[in-house]
Design a protein around this motif. Structure first.
Motif, PDB file in Angstrom:
ATOM      1  N   ALA A 148      14.587  39.021  78.583  1.00  0.00           N
ATOM      2  CA  ALA A 148      14.196  38.105  79.726  1.00  0.00           C
ATOM      3  C   ALA A 148      15.979  37.532  79.979  1.00  0.00           C
ATOM      4  O   ALA A 148      16.459  37.211  80.619  1.00  0.00           O
ATOM      5  N   LEU A 149      15.755  37.053  78.570  1.00  0.00           N
ATOM      6  CA  LEU A 149      17.174  36.243  78.078  1.00  0.00           C
ATOM      7  C   LEU A 149      17.823  36.717  78.124  1.00  0.00           C
ATOM      8  O   LEU A 149      19.605  35.930  78.955  1.00  0.00           O
ATOM      9  N   VAL A 150      18.367  37.598  77.744  1.00  0.00           N
ATOM     10  CA  VAL A 150      19.367  38.832  78.002  1.00  0.00           C
ATOM     11  C   VAL A 150      19.702  38.892  79.566  1.00  0.00           C
ATOM     12  O   VAL A 150      21.008  38.551  80.159  1.00  0.00           O
ATOM     13  N   VAL A 151      19.162  38.914  80.914  1.00  0.00           N
ATOM     14  CA  VAL A 151      18.816  38.905  81.865  1.00  0.00           C
ATOM     15  C   VAL A 151      19.502  37.808  82.712  1.00  0.00           C
ATOM     16  O   VAL A 151      20.212  38.169  83.263  1.00  0.00           O
ATOM     17  N   PHE A 152      19.174  36.667  82.490  1.00  0.00           N
ATOM     18  CA  PHE A 152      19.289  36.091  82.365  1.00  0.00           C
ATOM     19  C   PHE A 152      21.304  35.563  82.515  1.00  0.00           C
ATOM     20  O   PHE A 152      21.555  34.400  82.781  1.00  0.00           O
ATOM     21  N   ALA A 153      21.295  35.828  80.941  1.00  0.00           N
ATOM     22  CA  ALA A 153      22.713  35.679  80.599  1.00  0.00           C
ATOM     23  C   ALA A 153      23.925  36.193  81.126  1.00  0.00           C
ATOM     24  O   ALA A 153      24.829  36.191  81.933  1.00  0.00           O
ATOM     25  N   VAL A 154      23.267  37.542  81.752  1.00  0.00           N
ATOM     26  CA  VAL A 154      23.954  38.278  82.569  1.00  0.00           C
ATOM     27  C   VAL A 154      24.236  37.548  84.405  1.00  0.00           C
ATOM     28  O   VAL A 154      25.247  37.959  84.543  1.00  0.00           O
ATOM     29  N   GLN A 155      23.094  37.061  83.901  1.00  0.00           N
ATOM     30  CA  GLN A 155      22.781  36.627  85.719  1.00  0.00           C
ATOM     31  C   GLN A 155      23.670  35.477  85.884  1.00  0.00           C
ATOM     32  O   GLN A 155      24.764  34.655  86.481  1.00  0.00           O
ATOM     33  N   HIS A 156      24.037  34.506  84.529  1.00  0.00           N
ATOM     34  CA  HIS A 156      25.496  33.316  84.743  1.00  0.00           C
ATOM     35  C   HIS A 156      26.402  33.994  84.301  1.00  0.00           C
ATOM     36  O   HIS A 156      27.385  33.145  84.779  1.00  0.00           O
ATOM     37  N   PHE A 157      26.700  34.543  83.480  1.00  0.00           N
ATOM     38  CA  PHE A 157      27.829  35.581  83.264  1.00  0.00           C
ATOM     39  C   PHE A 157      28.434  36.508  85.414  1.00  0.00           C
ATOM     40  O   PHE A 157      29.296  35.988  85.834  1.00  0.00           O
ATOM     41  N   LEU A 158      27.509  36.918  85.866  1.00  0.00           N
ATOM     42  CA  LEU A 158      28.065  37.999  87.082  1.00  0.00           C
ATOM     43  C   LEU A 158      28.257  36.074  88.334  1.00  0.00           C
ATOM     44  O   LEU A 158      28.831  36.752  88.806  1.00  0.00           O
ATOM     45  N   TYR A 159      26.963  35.585  88.218  1.00  0.00           N
ATOM     46  CA  TYR A 159      27.478  34.602  89.160  1.00  0.00           C
ATOM     47  C   TYR A 159      27.257  32.851  89.185  1.00  0.00           C
ATOM     48  O   TYR A 159      27.645  32.270  88.784  1.00  0.00           O
ATOM     49  N   ALA A 160      28.539  33.101  87.753  1.00  0.00           N
ATOM     50  CA  ALA A 160      29.309  31.888  86.972  1.00  0.00           C
ATOM     51  C   ALA A 160      30.062  30.708  87.612  1.00  0.00           C
ATOM     52  O   ALA A 160      28.949  29.528  87.780  1.00  0.00           O
ATOM     53  N   LYS A 161      30.075  30.949  89.186  1.00  0.00           N
ATOM     54  CA  LYS A 161      30.833  29.995  90.042  1.00  0.00           C
ATOM     55  C   LYS A 161      29.559  29.482  90.720  1.00  0.00           C
ATOM     56  O   LYS A 161      29.373  28.762  91.744  1.00  0.00           O
ATOM     57  N   PHE A 162      27.996  29.853  90.815  1.00  0.00           N
ATOM     58  CA  PHE A 162      27.178  30.298  92.056  1.00  0.00           C
ATOM     59  C   PHE A 162      26.557  28.598  91.039  1.00  0.00           C
ATOM     60  O   PHE A 162      26.075  27.994  91.419  1.00  0.00           O
ATOM     61  N   VAL A 163      26.414  29.292  89.995  1.00  0.00           N
ATOM     62  CA  VAL A 163      25.662  28.264  88.556  1.00  0.00           C
ATOM     63  C   VAL A 163      26.275  27.192  88.637  1.00  0.00           C
ATOM     64  O   VAL A 163      25.621  26.095  88.560  1.00  0.00           O
ATOM     65  N   ALA A 164      27.277  27.633  88.314  1.00  0.00           N
ATOM     66  CA  ALA A 164      28.086  25.896  87.826  1.00  0.00           C
ATOM     67  C   ALA A 164      28.080  24.923  89.396  1.00  0.00           C
ATOM     68  O   ALA A 164      28.062  23.637  88.988  1.00  0.00           O
ATOM     69  N   THR A 165      28.162  25.533  90.321  1.00  0.00           N
ATOM     70  CA  THR A 165      27.211  23.917  91.782  1.00  0.00           C
ATOM     71  C   THR A 165      25.916  23.710  91.316  1.00  0.00           C
ATOM     72  O   THR A 165      25.960  22.731  92.163  1.00  0.00           O
ATOM     73  N   ILE A 166      25.190  24.513  90.873  1.00  0.00           N
ATOM     74  CA  ILE A 166      23.876  23.886  90.527  1.00  0.00           C
ATOM     75  C   ILE A 166      23.705  22.743  89.361  1.00  0.00           C
ATOM     76  O   ILE A 166      22.831  21.733  89.395  1.00  0.00           O
ATOM     77  N   VAL A 167      25.145  22.686  88.499  1.00  0.00           N
ATOM     78  CA  VAL A 167      25.080  21.332  87.453  1.00  0.00           C
ATOM     79  C   VAL A 167      25.099  20.102  88.459  1.00  0.00           C
ATOM     80  O   VAL A 167      25.990  20.090  88.607  1.00  0.00           O
ATOM     81  N   PRO A 168      24.529  19.121  87.261  1.00  0.00           N
ATOM     82  CA  PRO A 168      25.142  17.797  88.324  1.00  0.00           C
ATOM     83  C   PRO A 168      26.299  17.254  87.630  1.00  0.00           C
ATOM     84  O   PRO A 168      27.529  18.052  87.573  1.00  0.00           O
ATOM     85  N   ALA A 169      26.617  17.105  89.371  1.00  0.00           N
ATOM     86  CA  ALA A 169      28.109  16.716  89.891  1.00  0.00           C
ATOM     87  C   ALA A 169      28.871  16.203  88.316  1.00  0.00           C
ATOM     88  O   ALA A 169      29.998  16.240  88.163  1.00  0.00           O
ATOM     89  N   TRP A 170      27.947  14.770  87.904  1.00  0.00           N
ATOM     90  CA  TRP A 170      28.481  13.948  86.962  1.00  0.00           C
ATOM     91  C   TRP A 170      28.894  14.479  85.314  1.00  0.00           C
ATOM     92  O   TRP A 170      29.190  14.005  84.539  1.00  0.00           O
ATOM     93  N   ILE A 171      28.356  15.787  85.927  1.00  0.00           N
ATOM     94  CA  ILE A 171      28.657  16.817  84.023  1.00  0.00           C
ATOM     95  C   ILE A 171      30.291  17.665  84.656  1.00  0.00           C
ATOM     96  O   ILE A 171      30.425  18.364  84.830  1.00  0.00           O
ATOM     97  N   PRO A 172      30.977  17.325  83.195  1.00  0.00           N
ATOM     98  CA  PRO A 172      32.091  17.652  83.420  1.00  0.00           C
ATOM     99  C   PRO A 172      32.447  19.549  83.395  1.00  0.00           C
ATOM    100  O   PRO A 172      31.620  19.677  82.618  1.00  0.00           O
ATOM    101  N   ALA A 173      33.107  20.129  83.487  1.00  0.00           N
ATOM    102  CA  ALA A 173      33.470  21.302  83.001  1.00  0.00           C
ATOM    103  C   ALA A 173      32.244  22.206  83.173  1.00  0.00           C
ATOM    104  O   ALA A 173      31.638  23.090  82.723  1.00  0.00           O
ATOM    105  N   ARG A 174      31.962  21.912  84.905  1.00  0.00           N
ATOM    106  CA  ARG A 174      30.401  22.561  85.217  1.00  0.00           C
ATOM    107  C   ARG A 174      30.224  23.926  84.795  1.00  0.00           C
ATOM    108  O   ARG A 174      29.376  24.390  84.505  1.00  0.00           O
ATOM    109  N   LEU A 175      31.837  24.841  85.263  1.00  0.00           N
ATOM    110  CA  LEU A 175      32.025  26.154  84.855  1.00  0.00           C
ATOM    111  C   LEU A 175      31.618  26.633  84.068  1.00  0.00           C
ATOM    112  O   LEU A 175      30.764  27.600  83.592  1.00  0.00           O
ATOM    113  N   PHE A 176      32.274  25.394  82.374  1.00  0.00           N
ATOM    114  CA  PHE A 176      32.458  26.105  81.442  1.00  0.00           C
ATOM    115  C   PHE A 176      30.861  26.037  81.482  1.00  0.00           C
ATOM    116  O   PHE A 176      30.210  27.078  80.480  1.00  0.00           O
TER     117      PHE A 176
END
Length: 257
Positions: A148-176
């Motif tokens: 399951a962790l590997v699947v979640f990892a793949v999703q973070h790589f495939l949908y990195a830009k979307f995941v970055a939008t969920i990161v709180p705005a006050w945290i820098p380098a959200r895509l990183f």
């Protein structure tokens, strides 16, 4: 009992209680099938029974009464849920991230339930699973959790830009942070499967999930408390944190299982 295991059991049980409460809340407000996951699709009586069952399992975990049997039954129920209700969604929507996310979240929680069953104190019941059977279930649970962790990892790589939008705005380098979490998932999965630094990796994983609960999910739920998806995401993260701490303790208390 180790403090880490206490925290893991408490987080896992708390998530189950509120999953159960969700069933009752959404049953009262809906006329059709209960939306999944983790809500049970089907007639309202089924959802009510499922909610009551989740709360009952949580009570068993907290009180340490019938906890082995209850967590085994929970793991089996989650596995059957994925097999008969989620797998058809995989097949029908292979390119949609939703069934992958929800299905493997449930498999990860199944893994946590099986591992917890292995390290719970036996009640001495005649129909209780044997230690050998529980060892096999715990091994299966750890592997399922790692997959399951590997699947979640793949999703973070495939949908990195979307995941970055969920990161709180006050945290820098959200895509990183989107990519960083994906790498962390893969590293934790490898540690769990190879049993190299597995306890340390599981502790760090549990801490990461709990940090998400505090800085990500709680604010999102506070901003939109009537959004069932946001509440569910918070509870999944809390349950995953608990399951990670449970895995960590299992490597110390049952290193050969």
């Amino acid at each position: 009992m180790d403090g880490l295991l206490k925290v893991g059991r408490l987080f896992f049980a708390a998530a189950l209680v509120f999953f159960g409460v969700e069933h009752f809340i959404y049953v009262g407000g809906l006329k059709g099938p209960i939306p999944g996951p983790p809500w049970i699709p089907g007639p309202h009586p089924v959802a009510v029974l499922a909610g009551a069952a989740l709360i009952a399992v949580a009570v068993c975990i907290v009180t340490e009464k019938l906890a082995r049997l209850a967590t085994v039954l929970l793991g089996v129920a989650l596995f059957l849920y994925v097999l008969f209700l989620q797998l058809p969604r995989f097949i029908a929507q292979p390119h949609s991230p939703d069934p992958w996310t929800s299905g493997f979240e449930l498999l990860a929680l199944m893994g946590g339930a099986f591992v917890l069953a292995r390290i719970e104190t036996p009640d001495g019941l005649r129909f209780e699973p044997t230690n050998k059977a529980l060892s096999h279930l715990a091994t299966f649970g750890r592997v399922a959790f790692a997959i399951a962790l590997v699947v979640f990892a793949v999703q973070h790589f495939l949908y990195a830009k979307f995941v970055a939008t969920i990161v709180p705005a006050w945290i820098p380098a959200r895509l990183f942070w989107s990519y960083f979490v994906g790498v962390a998932f893969v590293a934790a999965a490898l540690a769990i499967v190879t049993r190299q630094m597995a306890r340390t990796a599981s502790v760090l994983l549990g801490m990461m999930f709990f940090i998400w609960v505090v800085i990500l999910h709680v604010p999102r739920v506070a901003a939109n408390p009537r959004n069932g998806d946001e509440v569910t995401s918070l509870l999944v993260a809390l349950a995953m944190s608990g399951a990670s701490f449970i895995l960590a303790e299992s490597f110390a208390s049952d290193p050969v299982a």
